[in-house]
Design a protein around this motif. Structure first.
Motif, PDB file in Angstrom:
ATOM      1  N   ILE A 250      -1.246  23.867  10.851  1.00 54.89           N
ATOM      2  CA  ILE A 250      -0.521  23.975  12.134  1.00 54.89           C
ATOM      3  C   ILE A 250      -1.501  24.315  13.257  1.00 54.89           C
ATOM      4  N   ALA A 251      -2.388  25.264  12.962  1.00 58.57           N
ATOM      5  CA  ALA A 251      -3.355  25.694  13.990  1.00 58.57           C
ATOM      6  C   ALA A 251      -4.272  24.533  14.367  1.00 58.57           C
ATOM      7  N   GLU A 254      -2.498  22.014  16.550  1.00 55.79           N
ATOM      8  CA  GLU A 254      -2.379  22.528  17.919  1.00 55.79           C
ATOM      9  C   GLU A 254      -3.696  22.350  18.675  1.00 55.79           C
ATOM     10  N   ASP A 282      10.096  24.253  14.474  1.00 50.48           N
ATOM     11  CA  ASP A 282       9.879  24.852  15.797  1.00 50.48           C
ATOM     12  C   ASP A 282       8.534  24.406  16.371  1.00 50.48           C
ATOM     13  N   PHE A 283       7.595  24.039  15.500  1.00 47.15           N
ATOM     14  CA  PHE A 283       6.317  23.488  15.961  1.00 47.15           C
ATOM     15  C   PHE A 283       6.342  21.956  15.981  1.00 47.15           C
ATOM     16  N   MET A 421      -6.597  32.082  18.551  1.00 48.98           N
ATOM     17  CA  MET A 421      -7.052  30.701  18.419  1.00 48.98           C
ATOM     18  C   MET A 421      -8.118  30.329  19.453  1.00 48.98           C
TER      19      MET A 421
ATOM     20  N   LYS B 324       9.531  27.296  22.290  1.00 54.05           N
ATOM     21  CA  LYS B 324       8.202  26.931  21.802  1.00 54.05           C
ATOM     22  C   LYS B 324       7.201  28.049  22.031  1.00 54.05           C
ATOM     23  N   LYS B 325       6.450  28.345  20.975  1.00 47.97           N
ATOM     24  CA  LYS B 325       5.431  29.390  21.043  1.00 47.97           C
ATOM     25  C   LYS B 325       4.094  28.790  20.703  1.00 47.97           C
ATOM     26  N   SER B 326       3.025  29.466  21.142  1.00 47.22           N
ATOM     27  CA  SER B 326       1.710  29.072  20.641  1.00 47.22           C
ATOM     28  C   SER B 326       1.623  29.602  19.215  1.00 47.22           C
ATOM     29  N   PHE B 327       0.653  29.120  18.493  1.00 43.98           N
ATOM     30  CA  PHE B 327       0.534  29.512  17.101  1.00 43.98           C
ATOM     31  C   PHE B 327       0.360  31.023  16.963  1.00 43.98           C
ATOM     32  N   PHE B 330       3.526  32.872  17.644  1.00 39.32           N
ATOM     33  CA  PHE B 330       4.434  32.707  16.512  1.00 39.32           C
ATOM     34  C   PHE B 330       4.112  33.720  15.413  1.00 39.32           C
TER      35      PHE B 330
END
Lengths: 621, 341
Positions: A250-251, A254, A282-283, A421, B324-327, B330
């Protein structure tokens, strides 16, 4: 009542919770490890469970265990043997007797040690401890079933529900024994059963009564405290390897500005990855449970062609089914992350046990000259880093990457500092419209960057770049089907060089331990924690030793040969019959390697590793 | 905006690659029909992906000036599923044969249909393995003599429509390779249908199975041996349009209008859109051996939400509930998080 039990300070402890598959031992273990992590201890866990969902009650086959090691520092693995065993029945005692240290505490439920229970576990006498020759242990008999029933009487629960809370009563006793404040456990339980307030109440009651029981009757002469030491500031969570793998993908998606696609099929011990990514809508994650392993990778190949960060997750038998499609991704030079959570093999093998036996399959398990990148994660939390790195390499080098984890790190958990991140590198997809310097008319699908040999990603929907790729060999320049001998040789060489060139983009290999050592331990993948501790133990025996652990396997870090040739003795320790050792020897034929191999489906024993390393070091001195 | 859209012609969908099927192969006709259908649909070539497996038919993507993948044996439906999921805006076509999708890829074929993902599957059915030079296929009739069945097969064939309906398929059409006019119409209908559309094309393999469909498709008797089904129209066929289909108990029966007391009013009207597939299946399985014409045309076309549409809706719903959230955000909001100070 005045409290006159002594509190002893200890550095580390290993506790094994064990009972029937239905006894809830995984939950007791998880809660205990999480609350210890929150308390500030280092943790490492090892769920050891059978492949059977519910084997007959009380039988040896049905024993499910959860080992947790906690300590103020240097908890690199879940520990060889237990200081404390919780045995909910005689079968649990029998199965785990071999994992007990001398003098260890055995906490057991007397209500389930009746004659009938002993018979189910195939004991022939009425003294299981003597029968197992467990003379030097400290048994702590507790009527757990009766006490739990008393504790939860009058709450309006059904008998079945009451019995299910035995694990919480037991956990309460363990919390008392290790001076763990119950508040954290209460909160965790409230979260866990948020939708069933009645169960929260019952579990907290049983937990508290277990704690008080230990306290009130002075169950042992001493309780124990494991202090926390200062850790880096920040927010933490505890995480297992499968979860970390899912998060790493997921990271990476993104960072790369790509949608994440997972095509998968349920398989032990990899299903958690599919489950977590299916929940991450949700992502915008697109996770598909396909009709079979082949379709799992096939959809991912399609999604990669059409512009997603595409991954597929599986275990050894599934990787075998995926090999043809993986070869297709090699041929079409598309980014793809293939996760293999290794388990005992061959064939169905030992689904719930861990091994490192898929290395050869990852490296060579395809028809034709079919190079892929191979990366191996080294710990539960490293699964995050490795999944991120695998994705970055796949996308930036237009290649499939096989990420090897294993059942041990996939199910094992440790505390994880939540990453920022911003500290992670960019991931830049090689879009044809950004990276190809010529005009669209002159572009052909297999034209590539001269330096990195990476071809460009032309994603369907992009005007002017319609093209066809496929499994047939293509001409280097024109991209049309070609069986020209010189062209084939060129393409074979190019695909190989492209993957080898990735060595320029990965970190150099590091060596730990003594600078002036003669002996080097070499490991790879999920055995890092065990090998590191073994090195430390060899050192504490007054001997000099060094250790290097590989995460990048194909290609190897550029300085690999320079490191290996520095040592008189190189010991490659791995949980297979010597696959990494053979791989190294095939590349560096003047390096002599001592092999240490175990294929038992169980984690390495640090004690055994230490003995073996010392023995090899002393031989021929 | 629509008015200024480019008007594409057939040749805009043709790639520069020379077509390399055997001279006289039925695939040429199908390719032509596909180019024509795409021009009629007027989809931008760069918004089309043609995905194929392995076999003669699967060379198809090379002859299309679209995005395309010539993949591995049997997997085209699964790979195309991934393409469609990655970008639902694309028009995704699968080129496959009876070996590719009825044998090695049977599982992907039925599951794509079960999911109802929006793909157009062109099933080139020549009842033979052509590229491996003449072994019997899963659609070869029982007793069929081939290189791998020198004494005739002793197994029953698959009938693609049965698999399609067994997997609860919503669109099934049958075409004849040389009958371009009707094939184009069916391909257009397949693209317009949302969900998995299967078009079985009766295709002639001129080298290894020449004339396999001749008993049905030869121009001389095609009108009597086939029936072109059109939604809302009477099921009439025959050289003189004087034959029709009626229900006789639970069975279909071919009758001549004006004979045995049958009038035009007795003839069934084709309803491709009815959910119940019982009659569709009966129509699809008609064969000349039972005195019935082989059905051509869109036999079933039922509206039903497509997989990718349902999936994207679910994503949208979840995202509406969970902003929506950033990772990192989240993770911080998830369970079991604690702070070390």
């Amino acid at each position: 009542m005045p409290h006159n039990t002594v509190v002893t300070e200890i550095k580390q402890v290993t506790i094994r919770f064990s009972g029937d598959s239905g006894d809830g031992m995984q939950l007791s273990g998880t809660l205990f490890s999480t609350m210890s992590a929150i308390f500030g201890n280092e943790i490492a866990t090892f769920p050891d469970y059978p492949a059977e969902i519910r084997a007959p009650q009380g039988s040896l086959q049905g024993v499910s265990g959860f080992q947790v090691r906690i300590g103020s520092k240097d908890v690199h693995n879940s520990g060889d043997k237990a200081d404390v065993l919780v045995a909910m029945n005689p079968a649990a005692l029998k199965v785990n007797a071999q994992y007990l240290k001398k003098g260890s505490i055995v906490l057991y439920d007397t209500d389930s040690f009746e004659k009938r229970d002993l018979e189910k576990a195939l004991f022939t006498t009425d003294d299981p401890f003597a029968e197992l020759k467990l003379e030097s242990i400290q048994p702590i008999p507790i009527a757990i079933t009766t006490l739990t029933k008393n504790s939860l009487e009058g709450l309006g629960l059904e008998n079945k529900e009451i019995l299910r809370s035995k694990n919480m009563f037991t956990l309460g006793v363990v919390c008392w024994l290790f001076n763990r404040p119950l508040e954290i456990a209460d909160q965790l339980l409230a979260q866990k059963f948020a939708k069933k307030p009645k169960l929260v109440e019952a579990n907290i009651k049983a937990l508290t009564d277990g704690y008080n029981y230990g306290n009130n009757i002075h169950l042992t002469a001493s309780t124990y405290r494991i202090d926390s030491v200062e850790t880096a500031k920040g927010f933490y969570t505890d995480i297992n390897g499968n979860m970390a793998t899912a998060y790493g993908l997921i990271a990476a998606a993104e960072k790369a500005g790509l949608e994440l696609f997972l095509g998968s099929y349920p398989i032990t011990p990899a299903s958690d990855i599919l489950q977590e990514l299916s929940a991450r809508k949700d992502f915008g994650v697109k996770a598909m449970q396909m009709e079979d392993e082949i379709a799992g990778i096939a959809t991912s190949v399609g999604a990669s062609f059409a512009g997603c960060l595409a991954a597929t997750s599986t275990s050894g038998p599934g990787l075998a089914l995926k090999s043809e499609a993986l070869g297709l991704a090699v041929m079409m030079e598309l980014p793809l992350v293939v996760i293999d959570v290794q388990r005992g093999g061959p064939s169905t093998g030992l689904p719930t046990k861990s091994e490192q036996t898929d290395l050869n399959q990852a490296l060579y398990g395809r028809n034709g000259e079919s190079p892929v990148v191979v990366i191996a994660a080294t710990s539960p939390t490293d699964c995050f880093e490795s999944a991120f790195t695998a994705s970055k390499i796949a996308v930036e080098h237009m290649t499939p990457v096989v990420l090897l984890t294993d059942g041990y790190i996939a199910n094992g958990a440790s505390a994880w500092k939540i990453p920022d991140m911003k500290d992670y590198p960019e991931i830049k997809p090689r879009y044809v419209q950004d990276y190809y310097k010529g005009d669209a008319e002159s572009w052909r699908p297999y034209l590539r960057d001269e330096k990195t040999l990476v071809r460009y990603w032309a994603i369907p929907g992009t005007p002017k770049f319609t093209h066809r790729v496929g499994g047939l060999e293509k001409d280097y320049y024109t991209g049309v089907i070609s069986s020209n001998p010189n062209n084939h040789q060129l393409m074979v060489n190019t695909r190989k060089k492209k993957v080898e060139n990735i060595a320029n983009f990965i970190p150099e290999q590091e060596v730990l331990g003594d600078k002036d050592a003669d002996t080097l331990i070499v490991g790879w993948g999920g055995t890092y924690g065990h090998l590191l501790e073994a090195m430390n133990r060899v050192q504490s025996n007054g001997k000099k030793i060094a250790f290097t652990h590989f995460k990048h396997i194909m290609p190897l870090p550029k300085n690999t040969y320079d490191i290996l040739k520095r040592y008189k003795k190189v010991i490659v320790a791995e949980q297979n019959n010597g696959q990494f050792a053979s791989y190294l020897m095939s590349k560096f034929d003047d390096i002599k390697i001592h092999k240490f191999n175990r294929v038992e489906g169980q984690p390495f024993s640090v004690a055994e590793l230490t003995d073996v390393f010392i023995e090899i070091m002393e031989k021929g001195k | 905006m629509e008015a200024t859209k480019i008007k594409y012609t057939q040749k805009d969908y043709k790639s520069e690659n020379a077509v390399r099927w055997c001279p006289g192969c039925g695939d040429y006709g199908i390719l032509n029909s596909l180019h024509k259908a795409m021009a009629e649909l007027n989809i931008d070539p760069h918004k089309i992906a043609v995905i194929s497996g392995i076999g003669c038919s699967s060379r198809l993507p090379y002859y299309m000036n679209t995005y395309g993948m010539h993949t591995i044996h049997g997997r085209a439906a699964a790979i195309a599923t991934g393409v469609k999921m990655a970008n639902p805006e694309l028009s995704v076509w699968v080129g496959t044969g009876d070996g590719d999708s009825m044998a090695i890829g049977g599982n992907h074929f039925i599951h794509a249909i079960r999911r109802n993902i929006n793909l157009n599957i062109l099933l080139f059915n020549n009842k033979i393995y052509g590229l491996t030079k003449g072994q019997y296929s899963p659609t070869s009739d029982k007793g069929f003599v081939s290189k791998s069945s020198p004494y005739g097969t002793v197994e029953e064939p698959f009938r693609p429509a049965e698999l399609c309906f067994g997997a609860r398929g919503n669109f099934f059409a049958r075409a004849i390779d040389v009958d371009m006019k009707n094939t184009v119409e069916m391909l257009v209908a397949a693209e317009q249908h949302k969900g998995t559309s299967v078009v079985e094309v009766l295709q002639n393999c001129v080298i290894f199975n020449n004339g396999i469909h001749e008993k049905i498709t030869d121009r001389e008797w095609r009108a009597d041996k086939t029936i072109l089904l059109k939604h809302g129209e009477k099921m009439i066929f025959g050289e003189n349009n004087d034959k029709g289909l009626v229900l006789d108990g639970w069975n279909l029966k071919a009758v001549t209008i004006g004979q045995d007391g049958y009038t035009i009013d007795d003839i069934l009207v084709h309803d491709a859109t009815t959910k119940d597939n019982t009659l569709h299946l009966k129509l699809a399985l008609m064969c000349i051996e039972e005195g019935l014409p082989v059905a051509i045309g869109v036999i079933r076309s039922v509206e039903s939400p497509s997989y990718e549409e349902e999936y994207m809706n679910q994503i949208a719903e979840v995202q509406k509930r969970k902003p929506k959230k950033s990772f990192t955000e989240f993770l911080l909001a998830s369970a079991n998080v604690w702070e070390m100070k």
